[in-house]
Motif scaffolding. Structure first.
Motif, mmCIF file in Angstrom:
data_model
loop_
_atom_site.group_PDB
_atom_site.id
_atom_site.type_symbol
_atom_site.label_atom_id
_atom_site.label_comp_id
_atom_site.label_asym_id
_atom_site.label_seq_id
_atom_site.Cartn_x
_atom_site.Cartn_y
_atom_site.Cartn_z
ATOM 1 N N ASP B 9 5.398 8.540 48.006
ATOM 2 C CA ASP B 9 4.474 9.667 48.043
ATOM 3 C C ASP B 9 4.784 10.652 46.921
ATOM 4 O OD1 ASP B 9 2.259 10.496 49.759
ATOM 5 O OD2 ASP B 9 3.420 12.334 49.981
ATOM 6 N N ALA B 10 6.058 10.980 46.759
ATOM 7 C CA ALA B 10 6.459 11.939 45.727
ATOM 8 C C ALA B 10 6.131 11.406 44.332
ATOM 9 C CB ALA B 10 7.949 12.243 45.854
ATOM 10 N N VAL B 11 6.429 10.122 44.107
ATOM 11 C CA VAL B 11 6.195 9.520 42.789
ATOM 12 C C VAL B 11 4.695 9.487 42.484
ATOM 13 C CG1 VAL B 11 6.321 7.334 41.499
ATOM 14 C CG2 VAL B 11 8.337 8.189 42.701
ATOM 15 N N LEU B 12 3.882 9.074 43.457
ATOM 16 C CA LEU B 12 2.439 8.986 43.209
ATOM 17 C C LEU B 12 1.811 10.364 42.994
ATOM 18 C CD1 LEU B 12 1.379 6.058 45.515
ATOM 19 C CD2 LEU B 12 0.940 6.247 43.072
ATOM 20 N N ARG B 13 2.248 11.365 43.759
ATOM 21 C CA ARG B 13 1.725 12.720 43.557
ATOM 22 C C ARG B 13 2.114 13.229 42.171
ATOM 23 N NH1 ARG B 13 -0.161 15.146 48.467
ATOM 24 N NH2 ARG B 13 0.401 13.784 50.192
ATOM 25 N N ALA B 14 3.337 12.909 41.753
ATOM 26 C CA ALA B 14 3.800 13.356 40.429
ATOM 27 C C ALA B 14 2.988 12.688 39.316
ATOM 28 C CB ALA B 14 5.284 13.054 40.269
ATOM 29 N N LEU B 15 2.660 11.399 39.505
ATOM 30 C CA LEU B 15 1.971 10.647 38.447
ATOM 31 C C LEU B 15 0.453 10.833 38.463
ATOM 32 C CD1 LEU B 15 3.912 7.259 38.485
ATOM 33 C CD2 LEU B 15 4.268 9.230 36.988
ATOM 34 N N ALA B 16 -0.067 11.497 39.496
ATOM 35 C CA ALA B 16 -1.521 11.673 39.598
ATOM 36 C C ALA B 16 -2.033 12.739 38.630
ATOM 37 C CB ALA B 16 -1.908 12.009 41.039
ATOM 38 N N ASP B 17 -1.161 13.290 37.802
ATOM 39 C CA ASP B 17 -1.568 14.314 36.840
ATOM 40 C C ASP B 17 -1.392 13.791 35.415
ATOM 41 O OD1 ASP B 17 -1.847 17.532 36.376
ATOM 42 O OD2 ASP B 17 -0.488 16.602 34.926
ATOM 43 N N LEU B 55 8.229 16.477 38.263
ATOM 44 C CA LEU B 55 8.769 15.137 37.967
ATOM 45 C C LEU B 55 10.234 15.045 38.393
ATOM 46 C CD1 LEU B 55 7.150 14.575 34.451
ATOM 47 C CD2 LEU B 55 6.717 13.190 36.496
ATOM 48 N N GLU B 56 10.952 16.150 38.250
ATOM 49 C CA GLU B 56 12.366 16.179 38.627
ATOM 50 C C GLU B 56 12.497 16.108 40.161
ATOM 51 O OE1 GLU B 56 14.113 19.397 36.428
ATOM 52 O OE2 GLU B 56 16.102 18.472 36.485
ATOM 53 N N ASP B 57 11.660 16.861 40.859
ATOM 54 C CA ASP B 57 11.690 16.854 42.329
ATOM 55 C C ASP B 57 11.340 15.470 42.869
ATOM 56 O OD1 ASP B 57 12.421 19.470 42.351
ATOM 57 O OD2 ASP B 57 10.441 20.263 42.857
ATOM 58 N N ALA B 58 10.455 14.756 42.157
ATOM 59 C CA ALA B 58 10.072 13.396 42.571
ATOM 60 C C ALA B 58 11.101 12.373 42.104
ATOM 61 C CB ALA B 58 8.686 13.048 42.006
ATOM 62 N N ARG B 59 12.172 12.857 41.473
ATOM 63 C CA ARG B 59 13.274 12.037 40.956
ATOM 64 C C ARG B 59 12.786 10.999 39.932
ATOM 65 N NH1 ARG B 59 17.937 12.765 43.542
ATOM 66 N NH2 ARG B 59 18.711 10.682 43.118
ATOM 67 N N VAL B 60 11.703 11.335 39.212
ATOM 68 C CA VAL B 60 11.207 10.471 38.139
ATOM 69 C C VAL B 60 11.991 10.767 36.860
ATOM 70 C CG1 VAL B 60 9.189 9.894 36.709
ATOM 71 C CG2 VAL B 60 8.911 10.218 39.174
ATOM 72 N N VAL B 61 12.296 12.052 36.645
ATOM 73 C CA VAL B 61 13.082 12.432 35.467
ATOM 74 C C VAL B 61 14.302 13.214 35.917
ATOM 75 C CG1 VAL B 61 10.951 12.632 34.105
ATOM 76 C CG2 VAL B 61 12.062 14.699 34.949
ATOM 77 N N THR B 62 15.223 13.352 35.001
ATOM 78 C CA THR B 62 16.415 14.156 35.243
ATOM 79 C C THR B 62 16.610 15.026 34.005
ATOM 80 O OG1 THR B 62 18.772 14.010 35.742
ATOM 81 C CG2 THR B 62 17.883 12.252 34.393
ATOM 82 N N SER B 63 17.210 16.207 34.156
ATOM 83 C CA SER B 63 17.403 17.050 32.973
ATOM 84 C C SER B 63 18.790 17.679 32.999
ATOM 85 C CB SER B 63 16.317 18.125 32.896
ATOM 86 O OG SER B 63 16.630 19.196 33.734
ATOM 87 N N THR B 71 17.682 18.985 27.934
ATOM 88 C CA THR B 71 17.233 17.634 27.561
ATOM 89 C C THR B 71 16.743 16.911 28.816
ATOM 90 O OG1 THR B 71 18.892 17.601 25.819
ATOM 91 C CG2 THR B 71 17.914 15.486 26.414
ATOM 92 N N VAL B 72 15.560 16.324 28.703
ATOM 93 C CA VAL B 72 14.939 15.636 29.846
ATOM 94 C C VAL B 72 14.967 14.134 29.581
ATOM 95 C CG1 VAL B 72 12.905 15.581 31.355
ATOM 96 C CG2 VAL B 72 13.411 17.653 30.031
ATOM 97 N N SER B 73 15.321 13.341 30.607
ATOM 98 C CA SER B 73 15.344 11.875 30.471
ATOM 99 C C SER B 73 14.580 11.259 31.624
ATOM 100 C CB SER B 73 16.767 11.330 30.555
ATOM 101 O OG SER B 73 17.674 12.170 29.910
ATOM 102 N N LEU B 74 14.035 10.067 31.369
ATOM 103 C CA LEU B 74 13.426 9.275 32.435
ATOM 104 C C LEU B 74 14.587 8.701 33.248
ATOM 105 C CD1 LEU B 74 10.475 8.593 33.052
ATOM 106 C CD2 LEU B 74 10.765 6.471 31.808
ATOM 107 N N ARG B 75 14.481 8.744 34.561
ATOM 108 C CA ARG B 75 15.549 8.214 35.415
ATOM 109 C C ARG B 75 15.351 6.700 35.524
ATOM 110 N NH1 ARG B 75 18.724 10.635 39.796
ATOM 111 N NH2 ARG B 75 17.903 12.727 39.536
ATOM 112 N N PRO B 76 16.306 5.882 35.062
ATOM 113 C CA PRO B 76 16.070 4.432 35.084
ATOM 114 C C PRO B 76 15.817 3.949 36.512
ATOM 115 C CG PRO B 76 18.033 4.963 33.803
ATOM 116 C CD PRO B 76 17.633 6.217 34.513
ATOM 117 N N GLY B 77 14.819 3.103 36.657
ATOM 118 C CA GLY B 77 14.489 2.528 37.961
ATOM 119 C C GLY B 77 13.711 3.458 38.872
#
Lengths: 112, 112
Positions: B9-17, B55-63, B71-77
């Motif tokens: 749910d968190a990932v899809l809400r984050a990516l819906a923008d 994106l950070e709250d959805a654990r998609v990225v980390t900073s 610095t912001v990175s994509l969280r692998p996996g």
């Protein structure tokens, strides 16, 4: 590719709702009539139909009315656009892991 | 699996923008500092940072902040949960096509 991004946007907005995801999960098993789709939800039929409409507008599902019965189906390949996008977002490290995986599958297949 | 569904749910809400998807697309290439992320958008920095926060709250990225530079990175996996869900939504016809594809790959690999 504006069309690809529009499709992706519509699909992701449609899937960002848990009720609509539950409808997709049910339809992945088989097509269903609206009353079957409504059964697991404590939701008025018009609200459910509105969710079906969003999925239909995003071209994730398709529906057909015969007499008074509307049957809803998952549109084959409708989620491919999301698959494609996800594949593009793999980081260089993940790509390397993919190549290793493909190499291992090939090696294992050849050895058997 | 409530945790899986919460993650999804968190990932899809984050990516819906679309702005957040563009940030993910940029980070799939390499980590980036916030000013680099902001460059392609005609958007005030606080608005951009708000998207990064989602994106950070959805654990998609980390900073990570070093001195005054974040610095912001994509969280692998991090998008694996969506991959998994998509795989589950394949219709019986699509599963059959998958099996045919696997069979063809194996046959072709053996013949070479």
């Amino acid at each position: 590719m504006p069309k690809y991004h529009d499709r992706l946007d519509a699909v992701l907005r449609a899937l960002a709702d848990p009720t609509r995801r539950a409808i997709v999960e049910r339809l992945a098993i088989s097509p269903a009539v609206v009353s079957e789709l409504a059964a697991p939800f404590s939701m008025a039929l018009p609200s459910l139909l509105q969710h079906v409409r969003v999925l239909e507008d995003a071209r994730v599902v398709t529906s057909q009315k015969v007499g008074r019965v509307r049957t809803v189906s998952l549109r084959p390949g409708s989620l491919d656009v999301l698959h494609l996008w996800l594949g593009e977002q793999r980081t260089p490290a993940e790509h390397q892991a993919d190549r290793l995986g493909i190499h291992l599958v090939r090696t294992t297949t050849k050895e058997t």
